[in-house]
Design a protein around this motif. Structure first.
Motif: not given
Length: 361
Positions: A97, A106, A111, A114, A117
């Motif tokens: 990420s 994040c 994460e 994200c 990612m």
């Protein structure tokens, strides 16, 4: 130029996987390298291999429930567990990420949400070359150490592998929506995800856990083996009316576009929550507004879990002895195992193992 690894590679959506070489991401000092011993087979692997969710970036190596031994650790690896060479470690469905402070997901430790990612396979890293990500149907894995996890000693490798994707996929929403003492939980679909959903709902202390399936064929496994307190067979007449307003949370693990969506919502109590984690290739069924309005129910979804979720999940699994039901298969048997999983033969997860003679192929 990165040195090639060996693994089971998909070159298109029709042909069997072939054991050959592939080029991993270039090594950086933020990476960890792992000698793979085990890798679970996830439904996502099958969707990806056949380009079911969209065109797959072939060549592709799937597998994102990876267990192995850390063999190389970068000097700038971002990992709170201080992983060392020789440690038994795992990797789940995410291996990258942005990790930027101005990224809301994040920065919040989420994460997996994200916008940039990287999946552990069929993805692209955020390096200058946009290197491809390759998964665990292989001998070796390399990727960012931020997404590598120490495996508790009490969890056998074969049982730990499915936890890294399937386990956290059910654990994260169960915990997020308050499953614990005083709550009644329904788990739809008694398969690879669903059986772990039952195990984790019990481990989190839910007062009542109800397994929900089309027929009573898996009732013995659900109630007698996995510890469910009740069972609903949706193929039986009047099931929705009989069990109306009995559940606080429903976790739906099925990937069926024709599921009885409205009837499932009927099972929820006022202010109940329906969480979709199964991801069908087709659209979900239509839903009338009154299914939501009349009881103020919530319909939501959940996507794998963050690194923090995975560490918490592994801790609970170790403390409560949450052990998925697995069948171990030789990595060389991968094509047959994928076929058996597609045909619904798994009870309830296949885990591939690299034998000592794998490299002789």
């Amino acid at each position: 130029m990165a040195q090639p690894f060996k693994g089971w590679v998909a070159h298109n959506s029709k042909s069997p996987l072939t054991y050959t070489t592939f080029t991993p991401k270039p090594w950086t000092e933020s990476d960890v390298e792992i000698r793979i011993t085990h890798c679970g087979i996830c439904g996502t692997d099958i969707h990806t291999l056949r380009s079911g969710w969209g065109p797959t970036d072939y060549p592709c190596v799937v597998g994102h429930e990876i267990i192995g031994i850390a063999t190389r650790i970068g000097q700038r690896t971002l990992n709170p567990e201080k992983i060392k060479v020789g440690d038994r470690v795992g990797v789940g469905a995410q291996s990258g990420s942005c990790l930027q402070a101005d990224c809301e997901a994040c920065a919040d430790g989420q994460e997996s949400y994200c916008a940039r990612m990287t999946g552990t396979y069929n993805g692209r890293y955020l390096d200058s070359a946009r290197s491809k990500s390759f998964g665990g149907f292989a001998e070796t894995w390399r990727g960012p150490g931020h997404f590598v996890f120490l495996i508790p000693e009490s969890l056998p490798s074969a049982q730990a592998a499915p936890l890294l994707c399937g386990g956290v996929t059910v654990f994260a929403p169960l915990r997020k929506y308050g499953v614990g003492p005083g709550k009644s939980v329904g788990v739809i679909g008694i398969g690879g995800l669903g059986h772990m959903g039952i195990l984790f709902a019990k481990a989190l202390g839910a007062d009542r856990v109800v397994a929900i399936s089309r027929s009573s064929g898996k009732k013995g496994d659900a109630v007698g083996g996995l510890g469910a307190d009740g069972f609903i067979a949706t193929g039986e007449k009047g099931w929705a009316k009989k069990n109306s307003r009995t559940l606080d949370v429903i976790l739906c693990t099925v990937s069926a576009h024709d599921m009885p969506f409205a009837e499932y919502l009927r099972l929820l109590k006022r202010d109940g929550t329906f969480v979709q984690v199964g991801a069908p290739e087709d659209a979900l069924p239509p839903l009338m507004a009154w299914s939501l309005i009349q009881k103020s129910v919530k319909v939501t979804g959940s996507n794998i879990g963050s690194p923090a979720d995975i560490r918490d999940m592994l801790r609970v699994a170790a403390e409560k002895r949450v052990l998925p039901w697995v069948e171990r298969r030789d990595m060389r048997d991968v094509n047959a195992a994928l076929g058996d999983m597609h045909d619904g033969k798994a009870r309830y997860r296949y885990v591939l193992e690299n034998g000592p003679d794998q490299a002789k192929l």
